[in-house]
Design a protein around this motif. Sequence first.
Motif, PDB file in Angstrom:
ATOM      1  N   LEU A   1      -1.520  -1.375  -3.893  1.00 56.77           N
ATOM      2  CA  LEU A   1      -2.523  -1.984  -3.002  1.00 56.77           C
ATOM      3  C   LEU A   1      -3.811  -2.247  -3.778  1.00 56.77           C
ATOM      4  O   LEU A   1      -4.369  -3.352  -3.706  1.00 56.77           O
ATOM      5  CB  LEU A   1      -2.798  -1.070  -1.807  1.00 56.77           C
ATOM      6  N   TRP A   2      -4.272  -1.258  -4.522  1.00 56.01           N
ATOM      7  CA  TRP A   2      -5.525  -1.422  -5.266  1.00 56.01           C
ATOM      8  C   TRP A   2      -5.391  -2.473  -6.354  1.00 56.01           C
ATOM      9  O   TRP A   2      -6.316  -3.255  -6.583  1.00 56.01           O
ATOM     10  CB  TRP A   2      -5.978  -0.081  -5.836  1.00 56.01           C
TER      11      TRP A   2
ATOM     12  N   ALA B   1       2.882  -6.643   1.999  1.00 55.76           N
ATOM     13  CA  ALA B   1       4.086  -5.806   1.871  1.00 55.76           C
ATOM     14  C   ALA B   1       4.903  -6.211   0.651  1.00 55.76           C
ATOM     15  O   ALA B   1       5.372  -5.352  -0.102  1.00 55.76           O
ATOM     16  CB  ALA B   1       4.929  -5.896   3.142  1.00 55.76           C
ATOM     17  N   GLU B   2       5.074  -7.497   0.434  1.00 57.27           N
ATOM     18  CA  GLU B   2       5.823  -7.972  -0.733  1.00 57.27           C
ATOM     19  C   GLU B   2       5.127  -7.562  -2.030  1.00 57.27           C
ATOM     20  O   GLU B   2       5.790  -7.137  -2.981  1.00 57.27           O
ATOM     21  CB  GLU B   2       5.969  -9.493  -0.677  1.00 57.27           C
TER      22      GLU B   2
ATOM     23  N   LEU C   1     -10.098  -4.503   5.175  1.00 55.75           N
ATOM     24  CA  LEU C   1     -10.868  -4.228   3.977  1.00 55.75           C
ATOM     25  C   LEU C   1     -10.364  -2.922   3.387  1.00 55.75           C
ATOM     26  O   LEU C   1     -10.145  -1.952   4.121  1.00 55.75           O
ATOM     27  CB  LEU C   1     -12.353  -4.098   4.334  1.00 55.75           C
ATOM     28  N   VAL C   2     -10.157  -2.892   2.086  1.00 59.07           N
ATOM     29  CA  VAL C   2      -9.771  -1.637   1.447  1.00 59.07           C
ATOM     30  C   VAL C   2     -10.931  -0.667   1.614  1.00 59.07           C
ATOM     31  O   VAL C   2     -12.083  -0.990   1.294  1.00 59.07           O
ATOM     32  CB  VAL C   2      -9.418  -1.848  -0.038  1.00 59.07           C
ATOM     33  N   HIS C   3     -10.638   0.519   2.128  1.00 56.93           N
ATOM     34  CA  HIS C   3     -11.663   1.507   2.435  1.00 56.93           C
ATOM     35  C   HIS C   3     -12.480   1.839   1.183  1.00 56.93           C
ATOM     36  O   HIS C   3     -11.935   2.124   0.127  1.00 56.93           O
ATOM     37  CB  HIS C   3     -11.005   2.780   2.988  1.00 56.93           C
ATOM     38  N   ASP C   4     -13.811   1.753   1.324  1.00 56.42           N
ATOM     39  CA  ASP C   4     -14.758   2.068   0.247  1.00 56.42           C
ATOM     40  C   ASP C   4     -14.525   1.261  -1.029  1.00 56.42           C
ATOM     41  O   ASP C   4     -14.838   1.716  -2.131  1.00 56.42           O
ATOM     42  CB  ASP C   4     -14.732   3.564  -0.089  1.00 56.42           C
TER      43      ASP C   4
ATOM     44  N   HIS D   1       6.026   7.974  -3.693  1.00 56.33           N
ATOM     45  CA  HIS D   1       6.167   6.586  -3.243  1.00 56.33           C
ATOM     46  C   HIS D   1       4.884   6.125  -2.561  1.00 56.33           C
ATOM     47  O   HIS D   1       4.445   4.987  -2.750  1.00 56.33           O
ATOM     48  CB  HIS D   1       7.355   6.444  -2.302  1.00 56.33           C
ATOM     49  N   ALA D   2       4.293   7.010  -1.758  1.00 55.78           N
ATOM     50  CA  ALA D   2       3.025   6.671  -1.099  1.00 55.78           C
ATOM     51  C   ALA D   2       1.925   6.455  -2.140  1.00 55.78           C
ATOM     52  O   ALA D   2       1.106   5.542  -2.014  1.00 55.78           O
ATOM     53  CB  ALA D   2       2.634   7.765  -0.114  1.00 55.78           C
ATOM     54  N   LEU D   3       1.925   7.279  -3.181  1.00 61.22           N
ATOM     55  CA  LEU D   3       0.968   7.122  -4.272  1.00 61.22           C
ATOM     56  C   LEU D   3       1.156   5.758  -4.940  1.00 61.22           C
ATOM     57  O   LEU D   3       0.187   5.055  -5.237  1.00 61.22           O
ATOM     58  CB  LEU D   3       1.149   8.250  -5.286  1.00 61.22           C
ATOM     59  N   GLY D   4       2.398   5.370  -5.134  1.00 60.68           N
ATOM     60  CA  GLY D   4       2.690   4.058  -5.706  1.00 60.68           C
ATOM     61  C   GLY D   4       2.228   2.922  -4.820  1.00 60.68           C
ATOM     62  O   GLY D   4       1.679   1.929  -5.307  1.00 60.68           O
ATOM     63  N   LEU D   5       2.421   3.065  -3.510  1.00 60.16           N
ATOM     64  CA  LEU D   5       1.954   2.031  -2.577  1.00 60.16           C
ATOM     65  C   LEU D   5       0.442   1.873  -2.673  1.00 60.16           C
ATOM     66  O   LEU D   5      -0.075   0.751  -2.694  1.00 60.16           O
ATOM     67  CB  LEU D   5       2.349   2.376  -1.140  1.00 60.16           C
ATOM     68  N   ALA D   6      -0.269   2.996  -2.721  1.00 59.71           N
ATOM     69  CA  ALA D   6      -1.729   2.933  -2.819  1.00 59.71           C
ATOM     70  C   ALA D   6      -2.146   2.264  -4.129  1.00 59.71           C
ATOM     71  O   ALA D   6      -3.026   1.397  -4.136  1.00 59.71           O
ATOM     72  CB  ALA D   6      -2.328   4.327  -2.705  1.00 59.71           C
ATOM     73  N   GLY D   7      -1.508   2.646  -5.226  1.00 54.93           N
ATOM     74  CA  GLY D   7      -1.836   2.039  -6.514  1.00 54.93           C
ATOM     75  C   GLY D   7      -1.571   0.547  -6.533  1.00 54.93           C
ATOM     76  O   GLY D   7      -2.379  -0.238  -7.042  1.00 54.93           O
TER      77      GLY D   7
END
Length: 96
Positions: free
Chosen positions: A32-33, A54-55, A86-89, A24-30
């Motif tokens: 986000l990107w 969040a939405e 800012l999204v890191h890097d 789920h965390a992997l999905g959140l990161a994806g």
Amino acid sequence: MLEGAFTSPKIRRLAVILDIPWPHALGLAGLLWRFTAKHAPTGEVGRHDPEMIAEALEWKGNGDQLIVAMVTCRLLDRVPPPARLLVHDWPEHAPR
């Protein structure tokens, strides 16, 4: 999705902080990107408010909680307004 995401300690830490399964965390990161690429191509995702982020990430919890967790695990960096986050890097990892 970034290849390094599958072994990223940041994403594992996000899962621990939010008390969610690692996939789920992997999905959140994806998500986000993807949201950033479409709606904040310079990486300045903080131009959107926490609830909108969040939405976009399908997060049903509190938007501020999600942002704090992402800052804590360094997926997001706090920067001066108006960008705020800012999204890191991002310049190194953004889609071309």
